[in-house]
Design a protein around this motif. Structure first.
Motif, PDB file in Angstrom:
ATOM      1  N   ILE A 121      42.139  50.616  36.473  1.00  0.00           N
ATOM      2  CA  ILE A 121      42.228  49.852  35.231  1.00  0.00           C
ATOM      3  C   ILE A 121      41.585  48.476  35.388  1.00  0.00           C
ATOM      4  N   SER A 122      41.743  47.867  36.555  1.00  0.00           N
ATOM      5  CA  SER A 122      41.067  46.589  36.802  1.00  0.00           C
ATOM      6  C   SER A 122      41.023  46.314  38.302  1.00  0.00           C
ATOM      7  N   TRP A 123      40.090  45.440  38.677  1.00  0.00           N
ATOM      8  CA  TRP A 123      39.885  45.058  40.069  1.00  0.00           C
ATOM      9  C   TRP A 123      40.566  43.724  40.336  1.00  0.00           C
ATOM     10  N   TRP A 124      41.611  43.756  41.150  1.00  0.00           N
ATOM     11  CA  TRP A 124      42.315  42.552  41.543  1.00  0.00           C
ATOM     12  C   TRP A 124      41.778  42.106  42.910  1.00  0.00           C
ATOM     13  N   GLU A 125      42.518  41.276  43.609  1.00  0.00           N
ATOM     14  CA  GLU A 125      41.944  40.681  44.812  1.00  0.00           C
ATOM     15  C   GLU A 125      42.947  40.588  45.952  1.00  0.00           C
ATOM     16  N   TRP A 163      35.719  40.510  52.341  1.00  0.00           N
ATOM     17  CA  TRP A 163      36.435  40.162  51.109  1.00  0.00           C
ATOM     18  C   TRP A 163      37.023  41.454  50.557  1.00  0.00           C
ATOM     19  N   GLY A 164      38.324  41.475  50.409  1.00  0.00           N
ATOM     20  CA  GLY A 164      38.989  42.717  50.035  1.00  0.00           C
ATOM     21  C   GLY A 164      39.400  42.775  48.580  1.00  0.00           C
ATOM     22  N   PRO A 165      38.858  43.740  47.812  1.00  0.00           N
ATOM     23  CA  PRO A 165      39.353  43.954  46.458  1.00  0.00           C
ATOM     24  C   PRO A 165      40.621  44.800  46.469  1.00  0.00           C
ATOM     25  N   ALA A 166      41.323  44.774  45.376  1.00  0.00           N
ATOM     26  CA  ALA A 166      42.490  45.634  45.159  1.00  0.00           C
ATOM     27  C   ALA A 166      42.354  46.250  43.770  1.00  0.00           C
ATOM     28  N   ASN A 167      43.085  47.332  43.553  1.00  0.00           N
ATOM     29  CA  ASN A 167      43.000  48.009  42.260  1.00  0.00           C
ATOM     30  C   ASN A 167      44.349  48.117  41.592  1.00  0.00           C
ATOM     31  N   LEU A 168      44.387  47.807  40.304  1.00  0.00           N
ATOM     32  CA  LEU A 168      45.511  48.210  39.482  1.00  0.00           C
ATOM     33  C   LEU A 168      45.171  49.624  39.009  1.00  0.00           C
ATOM     34  N   ILE A 169      45.928  50.590  39.487  1.00  0.00           N
ATOM     35  CA  ILE A 169      45.651  52.002  39.226  1.00  0.00           C
ATOM     36  C   ILE A 169      46.781  52.608  38.415  1.00  0.00           C
ATOM     37  N   ILE A 170      46.413  53.422  37.438  1.00  0.00           N
ATOM     38  CA  ILE A 170      47.393  54.216  36.694  1.00  0.00           C
ATOM     39  C   ILE A 170      47.059  55.691  36.897  1.00  0.00           C
ATOM     40  N   LYS A 174      43.338  40.382  31.687  1.00  0.00           N
ATOM     41  CA  LYS A 174      43.850  39.014  31.649  1.00  0.00           C
ATOM     42  C   LYS A 174      44.558  38.661  32.964  1.00  0.00           C
ATOM     43  N   TRP A 175      45.425  39.549  33.424  1.00  0.00           N
ATOM     44  CA  TRP A 175      46.207  39.240  34.616  1.00  0.00           C
ATOM     45  C   TRP A 175      45.418  39.451  35.897  1.00  0.00           C
ATOM     46  N   ARG A 176      44.330  40.220  35.829  1.00  0.00           N
ATOM     47  CA  ARG A 176      43.362  40.254  36.927  1.00  0.00           C
ATOM     48  C   ARG A 176      42.810  38.857  37.168  1.00  0.00           C
ATOM     49  N   ASP A 177      42.390  38.203  36.086  1.00  0.00           N
ATOM     50  CA  ASP A 177      41.824  36.856  36.203  1.00  0.00           C
ATOM     51  C   ASP A 177      42.871  35.855  36.692  1.00  0.00           C
ATOM     52  N   GLU A 178      44.107  36.009  36.214  1.00  0.00           N
ATOM     53  CA  GLU A 178      45.179  35.115  36.652  1.00  0.00           C
ATOM     54  C   GLU A 178      45.480  35.316  38.138  1.00  0.00           C
ATOM     55  N   GLN A 179      45.493  36.588  38.571  1.00  0.00           N
ATOM     56  CA  GLN A 179      45.783  36.875  39.976  1.00  0.00           C
ATOM     57  C   GLN A 179      44.687  36.321  40.882  1.00  0.00           C
ATOM     58  N   ARG A 180      43.446  36.464  40.470  1.00  0.00           N
ATOM     59  CA  ARG A 180      42.336  35.909  41.249  1.00  0.00           C
ATOM     60  C   ARG A 180      42.452  34.398  41.358  1.00  0.00           C
ATOM     61  N   LYS A 181      42.832  33.769  40.271  1.00  0.00           N
ATOM     62  CA  LYS A 181      42.978  32.310  40.285  1.00  0.00           C
ATOM     63  C   LYS A 181      44.077  31.893  41.264  1.00  0.00           C
ATOM     64  N   MET A 182      45.146  32.673  41.305  1.00  0.00           N
ATOM     65  CA  MET A 182      46.229  32.374  42.246  1.00  0.00           C
ATOM     66  C   MET A 182      45.717  32.414  43.687  1.00  0.00           C
TER      67      MET A 182
END
Length: 328
Positions: A141-145, A234-241, A263-271
């Protein structure tokens, strides 16, 4: 009187049915991950879940299970494939046993900055990998970090590859990471993340490698003395459903879930970005000795790993990697 009693029973039954109606249409989805509740994955997941619940009027309810409560990443991926688990945040490299081409995310010294990686994974590289995952019943669903990974150990500062010689190093359970640390001269071995702290505490391993956020939130400073800022991947993570679960959502609810995930992908990256320098200072305050490394020497040492894996990942993925590496 009999008629009144019958009417009363019918009304009661109707009222009971109506009371149950909202719950009957709600979909509870277990969302698991292996990191601590204090980690940015969990904080962002909390925001994501709350937003989805609000904007679907309770029709879609993600329930969080941090700290490996639903099992390790291998176990969760198996559940996601068959639909017994609804969702997860998974380190992208953990998908390699299901699809070897996901190992491309682990190529050492691919990206010089997080921003460079974001463009790749939010662009064509991420789309190509998501198509491969969907064939395994996994909807990315999205690429987190995870962020850049660094080495900690108890022997001494690591300034150059030679300083890793013979160092018993825990790495993630994938061949790419094993080959990378073998090329660097270390003595790597895989271990599930949930067992890592105790293994370091018991000195089964001398060293490990993880992003700063995980090193801090998992309290590795209690069992490791030296932190060397290798930034080797650099390690990506995935929000998977799970695809079977995704298919249960209406088109309207899928749009809500996707928008919240982005939206929360971007927030998590910022964190992660905002937290890295803070984590360095906090780790120093906890007694860790921190040093920079000669990254050019490390990159040169792992160049043969790239050559080895190019045939595995194929021209399409490798060309996409190069495209984003060269982009300004």
């Amino acid at each position: 009187m009999q008629l009144n009693r019958t009417l009363t029973r019918l009304l009661a039954a109707a009222g009971f049915t109506l009371a149950l109606a909202p719950a009957a249409h709600a979909l509870d989805i277990k969302l698991g991950h292996v990191l601590a509740p204090s980690h940015s994955w969990n904080k962002a997941a909390e925001g994501f879940a709350a937003e989805v619940k609000e904007k679907t009027a309770g029709r879609v309810n993600f329930i969080l299970f941090p700290s490996g409560q639903l099992g390790n990443e291998k176990t969760m991926l198996e559940g996601l494939q068959i639909g017994s688990q609804g969702a997860a945040i998974i380190g992208s490299g953990s998908l390699q046993p299901l699809e070897p081409k996901f190992g491309v995310v682990e190529l050492p010294y691919t990206w010089t900055s997080s921003a460079q990686a974001y463009k790749a994974y939010d662009g064509e590289l991420g789309q190509a990998l998501a198509k491969l995952a969907e064939k395994k019943n996994l909807m990315v669903i999205s690429w987190w970090e995870n962020g850049f990974r660094h080495v900690t150990n108890n022997r001494g500062p690591v300034n150059k590859p030679a300083d890793l010689a013979g160092l018993k190093t825990r790495v993630t359970p994938d061949k790419m990471r094993l080959d990378t640390f073998t090329a660097l001269g270390a003595n790597p071995a895989p271990l599930a993340f949930g067992e890592l702290y105790s293994a370091l505490q018991q000195k089964v391993f001398d060293a490990q490698e993880n992003p700063l956020s995980i090193i801090y939130t998992s309290s590795f400073f209690e069992v490791q003395k030296y932190l060397s800022l290798t930034g080797h991947v650099w390690g990506p993570a995935n929000l998977i459903i799970s695809k079977p679960v995704w298919n249960k959502l209406s088109a309207e609810d899928r749009k809500v879930v996707q928008a919240a995930a982005d939206k929360w992908r971007d927030e998590q990256r910022k964190m992660i970005t905002d937290g890295d320098q803070q984590f360095v200072e906090q780790l120093k305050a906890k007694g860790m000795q921190v040093n920079e490394v000669d990254k050019a020497a490390f990159a040169a040492a792992v160049a043969p790993v790239w050559k080895t894996y190019e045939p595995v990942y194929g021209a399409e993925l490798m060309n996409l990697v190069q495209k984003y590496r060269e982009a300004k």
